[in-house]
Write a protein that holds these residues in place. Sequence first.
Motif, PDB file in Angstrom:
ATOM      1  N   ASP A 155       4.554   8.856  -2.622  1.00 49.85           N
ATOM      2  CA  ASP A 155       3.870   9.997  -2.019  1.00 49.85           C
ATOM      3  C   ASP A 155       3.197   9.644  -0.705  1.00 49.85           C
ATOM      4  OD1 ASP A 155       4.557  11.627  -4.190  1.00 49.85           O
ATOM      5  OD2 ASP A 155       2.799  10.959  -5.343  1.00 49.85           O
ATOM      6  N   ASP A 156       3.214   8.386  -0.354  1.00 50.21           N
ATOM      7  CA  ASP A 156       2.495   7.978   0.854  1.00 50.21           C
ATOM      8  C   ASP A 156       3.239   6.835   1.538  1.00 50.21           C
ATOM      9  OD1 ASP A 156       0.653   7.620   2.856  1.00 50.21           O
ATOM     10  OD2 ASP A 156      -0.817   6.579   1.595  1.00 50.21           O
ATOM     11  N   GLY A 157       4.327   7.177   2.229  1.00 53.49           N
ATOM     12  CA  GLY A 157       4.994   6.210   3.096  1.00 53.49           C
ATOM     13  C   GLY A 157       6.256   5.592   2.564  1.00 53.49           C
ATOM     14  N   LYS A 209       0.804  -1.220   0.000  1.00 51.92           N
ATOM     15  CA  LYS A 209       0.000   0.000   0.000  1.00 51.92           C
ATOM     16  C   LYS A 209       0.841   1.275   0.000  1.00 51.92           C
ATOM     17  CE  LYS A 209      -3.963  -2.168   2.294  1.00 51.92           C
ATOM     18  NZ  LYS A 209      -4.890  -2.127   3.463  1.00 51.92           N
ATOM     19  N   SER A 210       2.122   1.149   0.186  1.00 47.64           N
ATOM     20  CA  SER A 210       2.964   2.352   0.258  1.00 47.64           C
ATOM     21  C   SER A 210       3.307   2.837  -1.145  1.00 47.64           C
ATOM     22  CB  SER A 210       4.247   2.058   1.042  1.00 47.64           C
ATOM     23  OG  SER A 210       5.053   1.135   0.334  1.00 47.64           O
ATOM     24  N   THR A 211       3.368   4.148  -1.300  1.00 47.12           N
ATOM     25  CA  THR A 211       3.796   4.772  -2.549  1.00 47.12           C
ATOM     26  C   THR A 211       4.818   5.848  -2.211  1.00 47.12           C
ATOM     27  OG1 THR A 211       2.081   6.473  -2.502  1.00 47.12           O
ATOM     28  CG2 THR A 211       1.514   4.361  -3.551  1.00 47.12           C
TER      29      THR A 211
END
Length: 946
Positions: free
Chosen positions: A626-628, A622-624
């Motif tokens: 821009d997010d984590g 779930k990490s990208t």
Amino acid sequence: MGTMPGATDTAWPCLGWSLWAKSGDELGWLSLPQHMRDSARIAGLLWDDWVAPGVKHRVRDDLRVADDAMRTVVMWLAGSHDVGKADPLFIDVLAEQPEFSHLADKAYDAGLPRHTHPQFQTKLPHSHISFVAISRYLRLQARMQGPVTKRFASIAGAHHGLPPAHTQVTHASDHVNHLPEAWQTLQSDLLEALSQETSFDEVILQLRRCTLQTSVQMVLTGLVIMTDWIASNAEACPMTLSGQDDGPNRARTALASVNPGLPWRPEPPEVDSAAAFASRFHWPEGRTAHPAQRAAVELASSVRDGDGALLTIEAPMGQGKTEAALLATEILARRSGAGGVMVAAPTMATADGLLQRVAAWGRDAVATDTPASLFLGHSKSHLNTTFRRLPRFRDIEDDRTGQVLAHDWLRGRKKGILANLVVGTVDQVLFSALLSKHMMLRHLGLAQKVVVIDEVHAYDTYMSQYLQRALTWLGEYRAPVVLLSATLPASRRRELIDAYRRGLDPDAAPSAGPDTGGHYPILTLTTDEGTTTASTESDPTNQHVELDLLDDDEEALREALRPLVEDGGCAAVVCSTVDRAQETYRLARELVGDDARLLHSRFMASQRVRMEAELFDELGPKSTRDDGRPRRRIVVATQVIEQSLDLDFDLLITDIAPSDLILQRMGRLHRHARPHGERPEWAEHPRTLIRGYTRLPAAETAPDFVETIELIYPRALLLASTSALRLEHGAGEVTIPPDIPGLVDRTYENPDVPDAWRDDFDQARAEHDADEQESARRAQAFRLPEPWQSQTLTDLFQAPAGDIDRDSWGEERGMAQVRDTDPTVEVLLVKKGIHGYRPFDPDTAGSGSDFEIMPEAVPEDHQAHTIAASSVRLPRAFSRPDRFNAALDQLETETDPAWHHSFTLKGQLMLALDEANQAVLADRCLEYDPELGLIDHSRTAPDPQE
């Protein structure tokens, strides 16, 4: 035969009511007839409501009697297990205890003679006397042949976890033969009264033609043990002042107080297989099942009702094998009459990772009118947050329908396997093939389940001997098994299938193994009808992984990581030992500072859990960016990273290892689809660099390996793997999944090394083969015989059996037994204080808690849980016998004796650190570094794998 004044059942002999079975306390006691009656009635209820239909079917086929007669036999076997307490040696156990001597006097006041034969003054286990009394009764009343009577009697003889040896049976027989006639008659009268109460006298003659095979003896003994533990529980079966209580609901109330629940009955989705996955696992719209997943469901659906089934699923990493196994399990449970599921994983970390998935699936799969109990089966289960937070399974009236709950009674090392859903390490399955005390409970638990074994390729020759024997017993029970693997060597696949086939049919000849035709993914199904295979298409997207060699020095590693250092990206560097990982981490720290991470098995349990959770948040699906997902990260790890974590790296650098393990590590490379630009330009294509050579491979020269790597993996496998990956040519490519079966075949089955390596390889292969044969030989010493090799439990337990479920040390010894490893020492770290000690917290620079626990003070529950989470395994240098014993003696001496009175800390060992986080143990200096984990400053030789 009279009756005791006030007795409510005229069938029981008057003298029997004077005998004690449970001494109780000032509130009361239980007479022997009462305990026999309690046990029989509780067993009947368990048989009705708790025993799975598949096990009932197996017992019925063996006993060759009708369903109602089976219940009668089970009740009589449970009720008779303690008849050996009708013996003066047992009665006199209380004679020397003033507070209980009046119970011993009751028997003699009622007119029973004291036993004064000089040959039998020492106490005999009452279970051995039960064996003799039951054998005699069945021989006289049912005119059974001696061998058959011994099979029935062995169930009572083993109700304390181990059957009597032949010499012990002879000794007990001599004792009973020398008893005064009144005692012999009383034993027979008690069994006759039980026969009348249970209607056993109406079916006893039918049993002369039954076989009562050893496998049935095992599960019935497990049921008798379970029954005895409930009937002996003072809360479930209260003591009374008169020693008796014939209340009509006593047995049902006793069972309700424990509430073992009902068999798990899944409700497979009534839709096609593709839609079933989406429905059961709540897939997002548009996601479809992999071909191998659909094939697994279709094969499971082809199994006939009542047949045993072994389903093997071989598919690439990341193609949903676990989901396929769980949905297939629902179907197989329905077909076989199984009442639960066991999901076994290679390590505690993988088991912990599966727990939440299985719990979520279980909530959806369980029938809406019944709750399901769940147990986490490994020695650190009490530290698992998910398991600890499960709602509790307390009583029948609770509105807990359709839920998965932790059970207050079906837990612990002995009883946990009896829960509906069990997630644990593979040791829980392997232990069923290890001669050990109370293993009948383990067999009862597994015989009632569908058994799923993950990562089955990860088990070496020694472990596989126990796995194969466990599969044979599961086949004998007709318990379905699902095996999961990325791929298996053909010989290993054949061995596993043949082991299960032998359980289905002892006369089955060894097979040539299924013809897979080189297809991949591949599924095989073995049932009573034979073995079939199903090949499926791979997903259309193949991954082309670039391979290259890397010199084993700092400069080469610096150069390999330079693009990441400058332009960002995420890399995994997998090392073969903790020490090697710690050294590599120091270099990574120098290169990227706080962007480096270290993960291995010598971190405290609580710290490792946090580390793994942080890595999953950063590098999981779930990490990208821009997010984590971090811009830059180097994760240095040991083999712990290759199985338990769903992580995605841009680059893999790994020590040389067997090719199947390298493929497993490659499963963390470009694992998740990411938008263009998410990965740095240098990582546009997946790339793996392999190091660990002191001399690089070449067509004309065989490689040499770093010493510690050859301590872990046989040189023959390293040479074969190097050649299978074509590394003698330098750079190359592996295409996943199409290349997987060929790589494994060229490593394990048909190695094809360069001619210049041949002499080196042949010598290494001969040494490896000799080691494998020796491993297989050693495994025989404590391995359970095959089911048909013994007529009674006594025959089955010819070799010594340990108590692996007694405490954490017992489990450690059991794991060492089935994994062919040296015993290791696990300690709980605390911090020395001024007067006492404090829980150790590495996240506060090792300062620990400000609150000291005084010596000999039992820690409070929250303190005990904090301390328990500080467990760490000592370096394997402490496994050497002399050092192991010295360390153990020191640790036992220095551990606070108050821990013995803590439920959480009992049996654990304390290692107290000074202000520098150091301790001297067995003349070796250890230090716990919050960044590096446990360090052995006294190392003089490399440790093997940790």
